[in-house]
Design a protein around this motif. Structure first.
Motif, short mmCIF file in Angstrom:
data_model
loop_
_atom_site.label_atom_id
_atom_site.label_comp_id
_atom_site.label_asym_id
_atom_site.label_seq_id
_atom_site.Cartn_x
_atom_site.Cartn_y
_atom_site.Cartn_z
N UNK A 168 10.03 7.42 19.13
CA UNK A 168 10.66 6.96 17.89
C UNK A 168 11.87 7.80 17.53
N UNK A 169 11.77 9.08 17.81
CA UNK A 169 12.85 9.97 17.44
C UNK A 169 14.16 9.58 18.13
N UNK A 170 14.01 8.91 19.25
CA UNK A 170 15.20 8.53 20.01
C UNK A 170 15.87 7.29 19.45
N UNK A 171 15.08 6.47 18.77
CA UNK A 171 15.65 5.20 18.31
C UNK A 171 15.83 5.14 16.80
N UNK A 172 15.36 6.17 16.11
CA UNK A 172 15.35 6.13 14.65
C UNK A 172 16.75 5.94 14.07
N UNK A 173 17.73 6.44 14.77
CA UNK A 173 19.09 6.35 14.23
C UNK A 173 19.58 4.91 14.17
N UNK A 174 18.89 4.02 14.83
CA UNK A 174 19.28 2.62 14.79
C UNK A 174 18.66 1.90 13.59
N UNK A 175 17.75 2.58 12.94
CA UNK A 175 17.14 1.96 11.76
C UNK A 175 18.17 1.87 10.64
N UNK A 176 17.98 0.92 9.78
CA UNK A 176 19.07 0.63 8.84
C UNK A 176 18.65 0.75 7.38
N UNK B 222 12.49 10.18 -0.39
CA UNK B 222 13.55 9.65 -1.27
C UNK B 222 14.83 10.44 -1.07
N UNK B 223 14.67 11.75 -1.01
CA UNK B 223 15.84 12.63 -0.90
C UNK B 223 16.54 12.48 0.44
N UNK B 224 15.81 11.96 1.42
CA UNK B 224 16.38 11.89 2.77
C UNK B 224 16.73 10.45 3.17
N UNK B 225 16.92 9.62 2.19
CA UNK B 225 17.16 8.20 2.48
C UNK B 225 18.37 7.97 3.39
N UNK B 226 19.29 8.89 3.37
CA UNK B 226 20.50 8.68 4.17
C UNK B 226 20.51 9.50 5.46
N UNK B 227 19.40 10.16 5.72
CA UNK B 227 19.32 10.99 6.91
C UNK B 227 18.09 10.60 7.72
N UNK B 228 18.26 9.72 8.68
CA UNK B 228 17.13 9.17 9.44
C UNK B 228 16.22 10.25 10.03
N UNK B 229 16.79 11.24 10.70
CA UNK B 229 15.96 12.25 11.34
C UNK B 229 15.12 13.01 10.31
N UNK B 230 15.76 13.35 9.20
CA UNK B 230 15.05 14.07 8.15
C UNK B 230 13.98 13.17 7.52
N UNK C 12 12.38 10.85 8.97
CA UNK C 12 11.28 10.74 9.93
C UNK C 12 10.34 11.95 9.83
N UNK C 13 10.92 13.12 9.66
CA UNK C 13 10.12 14.33 9.55
C UNK C 13 9.10 14.22 8.42
N UNK C 14 9.58 13.78 7.26
CA UNK C 14 8.67 13.70 6.12
C UNK C 14 7.73 12.52 6.23
N UNK C 15 8.20 11.50 6.92
CA UNK C 15 7.32 10.37 7.19
C UNK C 15 6.12 10.85 8.00
N UNK C 16 6.42 11.61 9.04
CA UNK C 16 5.34 12.14 9.88
C UNK C 16 4.40 13.00 9.07
N UNK C 17 4.96 13.85 8.24
CA UNK C 17 4.12 14.74 7.43
C UNK C 17 3.25 13.95 6.47
N UNK C 18 3.80 12.89 5.95
CA UNK C 18 3.03 12.05 5.03
C UNK C 18 1.79 11.48 5.74
N UNK C 19 2.02 10.96 6.92
CA UNK C 19 0.90 10.39 7.67
C UNK C 19 -0.10 11.47 8.06
N UNK C 20 0.42 12.62 8.41
CA UNK C 20 -0.47 13.71 8.78
C UNK C 20 -1.31 14.13 7.57
N UNK C 21 -0.69 14.12 6.41
CA UNK C 21 -1.39 14.49 5.19
C UNK C 21 -2.50 13.49 4.87
N UNK C 22 -2.25 12.24 5.14
CA UNK C 22 -3.28 11.24 4.91
C UNK C 22 -4.47 11.48 5.83
#
Lengths: 264, 264
Positions: free
Chosen positions: A193-201, A149-157, A159-169
DNA sequence: GAATCCGTAATGGTAATACCAATTTGAACA
DNA sequence: TGTTCAAATTGGTATTACCATTACGGATTC
C-alpha cells in the motif's frame, strides 16, 4: 537473565546433549531453549549467556548452537545484537510477517484473499473492541483520528496514523493473539500500500468511515462496529485495486478518478 | 531446479555479495533467496544447488550460506534433507505454528483468547465455505463425518477426523490465506487437546453440531453455517476448560461429569 | 534378462579454530 | 564531574575437516 559469566540457566553441566547419533543436534538446541521459554524460565527481555558459554553448557559446538539460536531468532523469539548479547524478544508480541509474504509469493495468494482474511480478523477485532476497550484505548483511537485530520494533505503521513488506528483497535480487542494475527496480515498489505498510496485522491470518505467506526466502539455497539469495519475494508480493497490498475498502466492518461477513495 | 552441478540460478558469478563491511552477510543471503522466490524463479518443489556451489555463486562462505538457509527453513519455505539437497517447500501452504506457540508462552496468552481467535477465523471460514465449497469438498466433509461416527468409541481416532473436518472446511472457504491461519492457530490448541481428549465422555452432541454445520454448508446458508460454527467452538472451549480442570485435580474423585461434551 | 545388492559419490550436518566488527564497560584524563 | 578512549566482551564470518545420510549406478545373483 544475568550478566556474570557463571550463568547456568539451570542446565546441569552433566545433562550434555548426548550421542548426536541421530544427527539432530541443532533440533536439540532449539528444543532446549524452547522448553526454557515454555517453562517461563526465560522471560521477555532476558539475556542469554554468551554463545561460547552456552555452547559449553549444552555440550554442543558453537556453530551448532548458533544454528539453533538463528532458527529461534528467525521465528522472532530471540534477538541478537553484536557486541551486546542475545536476548529474548521483548516489547509487544509480534509474529514476523515475512513467512506469510513468502508463502503468498510461493503459492500465488491473491490480494483479494488477503483482504478477505484481513476483513475477517479486523471485523472480529472491532466487535470485541466495542465490548472491551478501556478508556485509555478509546483516547488513543480519538487521537489517531485527530492526526488523520491533520494529515489530510499528506498521504504517507495519513497512512501512518491509519495504521496506528487499526493497530489500536486490535489492541483494544483485549485479545493479544488476535492482535498479533491482525498485525501480521496487515503488514503484508501495508507494504504494498505504501507504494501506491500517493495515487489516492480523496481521504474524506475514508476518514468519515473511521469516525463512524470509532463512535460505534465508543458507544459499545459491537454490531455497528463490525458493520463499519466491514464497509471500511471493502472500500480499501476497491481503492487498492483501482490504484494498482492505475499503476500498471502508469503511462496512460487517467481519465476519471473521481470515485477513487483511499480507505486503507 | 536442476540436478547437474552447473546450476546457476541466474546469479551472475560477478554479482558476488560485496564488501560485507556492514556485516549483514547472512541478511544478504536471505534477501537474495527471498527475491528468487518472490520473483517466481523458485517454485515449490524446486531444488537449490548444493550448498558448496551456492555459497561460491553468492560469494559467501558455507557457514554464512547455511545460516541464511536455516533462517528460511525455520520460516517453513525451505526443507533440507541430508544427502538429498535443499528444496523449496511443496505441498499445501502452511505456516509453522511453533512461533505462535512460543509467543503464547512468552506473553502468557490464555487459552480463552486462543479459542476466541480460532472462533473468529473458523466462523469466517464456515461462512465462506457455504458460499464457495465445491462438490468434491462437500464430499470430503461428508466422509469425515462418517469417519467420526465410526470412531465414536475411540477418542484419539475421533479427534483425527474432527481435525480433518475442520481443515476441510477451511480449504472449502476457497481462501488459502485464511486456511493457513486457521491451521496455525488450531494446531496450537490441538496439541494440548490431544492430551486431554481421553477425558471427554460424550461425542454425540459434538457430532450433532458437526452434522448441523455440514448441512448448512451443503445447503449454501452462510449465516446458519456461521451460527453452527460459533456454537460448536463455544462448546469445545467449555469442554476443554472442564477437562483441564479435571486434569489439574487429577487425584481427586470426579463427582459429576454428565454435562461434559467434547466439541473440539 | 531381470531383480537385488552393495559400494561410491554427492550432499547436508557437525565440529574446531581463527579472526573481524560492534558494543559495552570502566579507567584515565581534562 | 563529565568526557574520551582503549581494552574486554560478544556476536558475525570464514576456513577446514570430517561424519551421516541419501541417491545413483554397476556388479552380482537368481
Amino acid at each position: 537473565m544475568q550478566q556474570n559469566g557463571k550463568t547456568n540457566l539451570g542446565v546441569s553441566p552433566l545433562k550434555v546433549i548426548e550421542s548426536n547419533g541421530s544427527g539432530q543436534t541443532t533440533e536439540e538446541v532449539i528444543a532446549r531453549i524452547s522448553d526454557l521459554i515454555k517453562g517461563a524460565q526465560l522471560k521477555p527481555g532476558d539475556r542469554l549467556p554468551a554463545e561460547r558459554d552456552l555452547a559449553r553448557q549444552l555440550g554442543v559446538s558453537r556453530p551448532s548452537l548458533r544454528a539453533g539460536l538463528r532458527a529461534l531468532a528467525s521465528m522472532g523469539v530471540l534477538k541478537s545484537r553484536q557486541g551486546a548479547g542475545t536476548f529474548v524478544a521483548g516489547g509487544p508480541p509480534t509474529l514476523d510477517s515475512e513467512p506469510l509474504r513468502l508463502l503468498a509469493a510461493l503459492h500465488g495468494f491473491s490480494f483479494n484473499h488477503m483482504f478477505e482474511t484481513r476483513s475477517i480478523l479486523e471485523v472480529g477485532a472491532a466487535g470485541l473492541a466495542a465490548q472491551n476497550a478501556t478508556g485509555e484505548q478509546l483516547a488513543t483511537l480519538a487521537e489517531e483520528i485527530a492526526e488523520m485530520y491533520a494529515a489530510l494533505s499528506d498521504p504517507q503521513e495519513y497512512l501512518v496514523h491509519d495504521i496506528r488506528f487499526h493497530r489500536a483497535i486490535a489492541a483494544a480487542s483485549g485479545n493479544p493473539t488476535l492482535a498479533t494475527l491482525v498485525e501480521m496480515v496487515s503488514a503484508v498489505l501495508y507494504e504494498r500500500r505504501r507504494e501506491t498510496i500517493d495515487r489516492a485522491h480523496d481521504f474524506k470518505e475514508s476518514l468519515e468511515l473511521h469516525q463512524q467506526l470509532y463512535r460505534a466502539i465508543r458507544s459499545r455497539q459491537p454490531e455497528e462496529a463490525r458493520a463499519a469495519m466491514t464497509e471500511h475494508i471493502l472500500r480499501a480493497q476497491q481503492a487498492f485495486a483501482l490504484e494498482e490498475r492505475e499503476e500498471q498502466s502508469t503511462n496512460q492518461i487517467p481519465e476519471k478518478r473521481e470515485d477513487a477513495t483511499v480507505g486503507v
